[in-house]
Design an enzyme around this catalytic site. Structure first.
Site, mmCIF file in Angstrom:
data_model
loop_
_atom_site.group_PDB
_atom_site.id
_atom_site.type_symbol
_atom_site.label_atom_id
_atom_site.label_comp_id
_atom_site.label_asym_id
_atom_site.label_seq_id
_atom_site.Cartn_x
_atom_site.Cartn_y
_atom_site.Cartn_z
ATOM 1 C CE LYS A 115 -3.206 4.988 -2.030
ATOM 2 N NZ LYS A 115 -4.217 5.500 -2.962
ATOM 3 C CE1 TYR A 151 -3.796 2.385 0.532
ATOM 4 C CE2 TYR A 151 -2.374 3.374 2.193
ATOM 5 C CZ TYR A 151 -3.500 3.429 1.391
ATOM 6 O OH TYR A 151 -4.316 4.531 1.430
HETATM 7 N N1 LIG Z 1 -9.398 6.290 4.498
HETATM 8 C C1 LIG Z 1 -8.140 6.589 4.735
HETATM 9 O O1 LIG Z 1 -7.673 6.587 5.899
HETATM 10 C C2 LIG Z 1 -7.239 6.981 3.591
HETATM 11 C C3 LIG Z 1 -6.028 7.626 3.874
HETATM 12 C C4 LIG Z 1 -5.199 7.982 2.833
HETATM 13 C C5 LIG Z 1 -5.563 7.723 1.528
HETATM 14 N N2 LIG Z 1 -6.742 7.090 1.269
HETATM 15 C C6 LIG Z 1 -7.052 6.808 -0.143
HETATM 16 O O2 LIG Z 1 -8.302 7.349 -0.478
HETATM 17 C C7 LIG Z 1 -8.882 6.611 -1.555
HETATM 18 C C8 LIG Z 1 -10.325 6.265 -1.202
HETATM 19 O O3 LIG Z 1 -10.290 5.431 -0.052
HETATM 20 P P1 LIG Z 1 -11.476 5.378 1.015
HETATM 21 O O4 LIG Z 1 -10.850 5.480 2.349
HETATM 22 O O5 LIG Z 1 -12.587 6.286 0.635
HETATM 23 O O6 LIG Z 1 -11.896 3.850 0.839
HETATM 24 P P2 LIG Z 1 -13.316 3.110 0.801
HETATM 25 O O7 LIG Z 1 -14.294 3.801 1.674
HETATM 26 O O8 LIG Z 1 -13.001 1.672 1.013
HETATM 27 O O9 LIG Z 1 -13.767 3.362 -0.720
HETATM 28 C C9 LIG Z 1 -13.042 2.792 -1.767
HETATM 29 C C10 LIG Z 1 -13.759 3.069 -3.072
HETATM 30 O O10 LIG Z 1 -13.047 2.398 -4.119
HETATM 31 C C11 LIG Z 1 -13.939 1.508 -4.795
HETATM 32 N N3 LIG Z 1 -13.222 0.311 -5.202
HETATM 33 C C12 LIG Z 1 -12.581 -0.594 -4.419
HETATM 34 N N4 LIG Z 1 -12.073 -1.585 -5.153
HETATM 35 C C13 LIG Z 1 -12.416 -1.299 -6.445
HETATM 36 C C14 LIG Z 1 -12.185 -1.954 -7.683
HETATM 37 N N5 LIG Z 1 -11.521 -3.125 -7.733
HETATM 38 N N6 LIG Z 1 -12.665 -1.387 -8.817
HETATM 39 C C15 LIG Z 1 -13.347 -0.222 -8.767
HETATM 40 N N7 LIG Z 1 -13.598 0.442 -7.632
HETATM 41 C C16 LIG Z 1 -13.123 -0.092 -6.487
HETATM 42 C C17 LIG Z 1 -15.021 1.178 -3.762
HETATM 43 O O11 LIG Z 1 -16.260 0.872 -4.385
HETATM 44 P P3 LIG Z 1 -16.791 -0.613 -4.675
HETATM 45 O O12 LIG Z 1 -16.489 -1.434 -3.467
HETATM 46 O O13 LIG Z 1 -18.241 -0.397 -4.945
HETATM 47 O O14 LIG Z 1 -16.046 -1.041 -5.888
HETATM 48 C C18 LIG Z 1 -15.169 2.537 -3.070
HETATM 49 O O15 LIG Z 1 -16.004 3.369 -3.811
HETATM 50 C C19 LIG Z 1 -7.973 5.393 -1.742
HETATM 51 O O16 LIG Z 1 -7.110 5.601 -2.832
HETATM 52 C C20 LIG Z 1 -7.184 5.322 -0.448
HETATM 53 O O17 LIG Z 1 -5.942 4.704 -0.608
HETATM 54 C C21 LIG Z 1 -7.582 6.721 2.261
#
Ligand SMILES: NC(=O)c1ccc[n+]([C@@H]2O[C@H](COP(=O)([O-])OP(=O)(O)OC[C@H]3O[C@@H](n4cnc5c(N)ncnc54)[C@H](OP(=O)(O)O)[C@@H]3O)[C@@H](O)[C@H]2O)c1
Length: 260
Positions: free
Chosen positions: A155, A151
């Site tokens: 990133k 991961y």
């Molecule tokens: N939350 C944190 O603490 C955090 C911190 C830093 C960065 N981020 C980054 O922010 C971004 C969004 O993360 P989040 O925290 O909002 O996560 P999340 O709530 O798990 O949402 C992830 C999104 O990606 C979609 N997704 C997952 N696998 C997929 C696939 N194989 N094909 C197409 N869509 C897919 C999911 O929809 P479906 O399941 O419907 O496909 C969902 O809409 C990511 O890049 C993550 O690395 C998050």
């Protein structure tokens, strides 16, 4: 008529970005695997706001999925002027214990899909009067992450990619930004096999709404790197001045404590 395309828009930060963009009057193309969640979001948005919302269900971790999204947009004659590569996945565990399929899933979605979506849409973005690419990195872009090694590396890769591409496109109409959130309250932590954030760590978690707002404003203001929140800015600053071995070992100790 132009559209903002958001991957991973069905929940979390991507959903909040969709709502934020809708409030700013942008038409939307929302992509994720779960069509029912996308349909629910479309209803929620179009109840109050008069914009066009198009939905496409795709598993972007599958070979050829990004090309299919692009071809579908072309067939529907949907002109994209903002591409938001947000979909991402995390897998918690020591490298030797994670199955190869899970390792590949992280790289396929967090790296390959970002590169492929950008590859397919960039020629059309270059034809727009003004266009934006927003890539969602993380504070992990700056800190190696033991127990989430792929991961963190994914990133770091996309942050470096976003800066290089931004430089290449400097004299064009396309600006490239990277949003680097820290801990944010979404499903990604539990889906990765980690404990919910609690205790003092919970104080550092931001809401997906405020992360999304920072990301969209930063993108529209053509910022190179968008780090939302004071504690995340401090984390990134410390990552620049702390010896890498010390930083990595401490990040590892923190990560290990978050295993289920
Ligand atoms: N939350 C944190 O603490 C955090 C911190 C830093 C960065 N981020 C980054 O922010 C971004 C969004 O993360 P989040 O925290 O909002 O996560 P999340 O709530 O798990 O949402 C992830 C999104 O990606 C979609 N997704 C997952 N696998 C997929 C696939 N194989 N094909 C197409 N869509 C897919 C999911 O929809 P479906 O399941 O419907 O496909 C969902 O809409 C990511 O890049 C993550 O690395 C998050």
């Amino acid at each position: 008529m132009t559209y903002t395309l958001i991957t991973g828009a069905s929940k979390g930060i991507g959903k909040s970005m969709a709502i934020e963009c809708a409030k700013l009057g942008m038409n939307l193309i929302l992509v994720a695997r779960s069509m029912p969640l996308l349909e629910g979001l479309k209803q929620e948005i179009t109840k109050d706001i008069n914009i066009d919302v198009q939905l496409y269900a795709a598993d972007l971790a599958k070979e050829g999925a990004s090309a299919e999204v692009y071809e579908w947009c072309s067939r529907q004659k949907l002109s994209v002027d903002k591409l938001i590569n947000n979909a991402g996945v995390n897998r918690f565990g020591s490298f030797d214990n994670l199955p190869l399929s899970e390792k590949k899933q992280v790289i396929q979605l967090n790296v390959n899909a970002v590169i492929e979506m950008t590859h397919y849409f960039l020629p059309d973005l270059l034809k727009q009067r003004e266009a934006h690419i927003l890539i969602v990195g993380s504070t992990s872009s700056f800190i190696p992450n033991p127990y989430m090694a792929l991961y963190g590396s994914s990133k770091a890769f996309i942050y470096s990619f976003s800066r290089a591409l931004r430089s290449e496109l400097k004299r064009t109409n396309v600006s490239v930004s990277c949003l680097c959130p820290g801990p944010t309250k979404t499903d990604i932590t539990s889906a990765a096999g980690m404990k919910e954030v609690d205790g003092w760590k919970a104080n550092f978690e931001m809401s997906s709404e405020s992360v999304a707002r920072s990301g969209i404003l930063g993108m529209l203001n053509k910022k190179a790197k968008i780090v939302p929140g004071f504690s995340n800015k401090l984390t990134v600053l410390l990552s620049y001045i702390t010896p890498t071995g010390f930083l990595t070992d401490n990040a590892g100790a923190l990560m290990k404590s978050m295993g289920k």
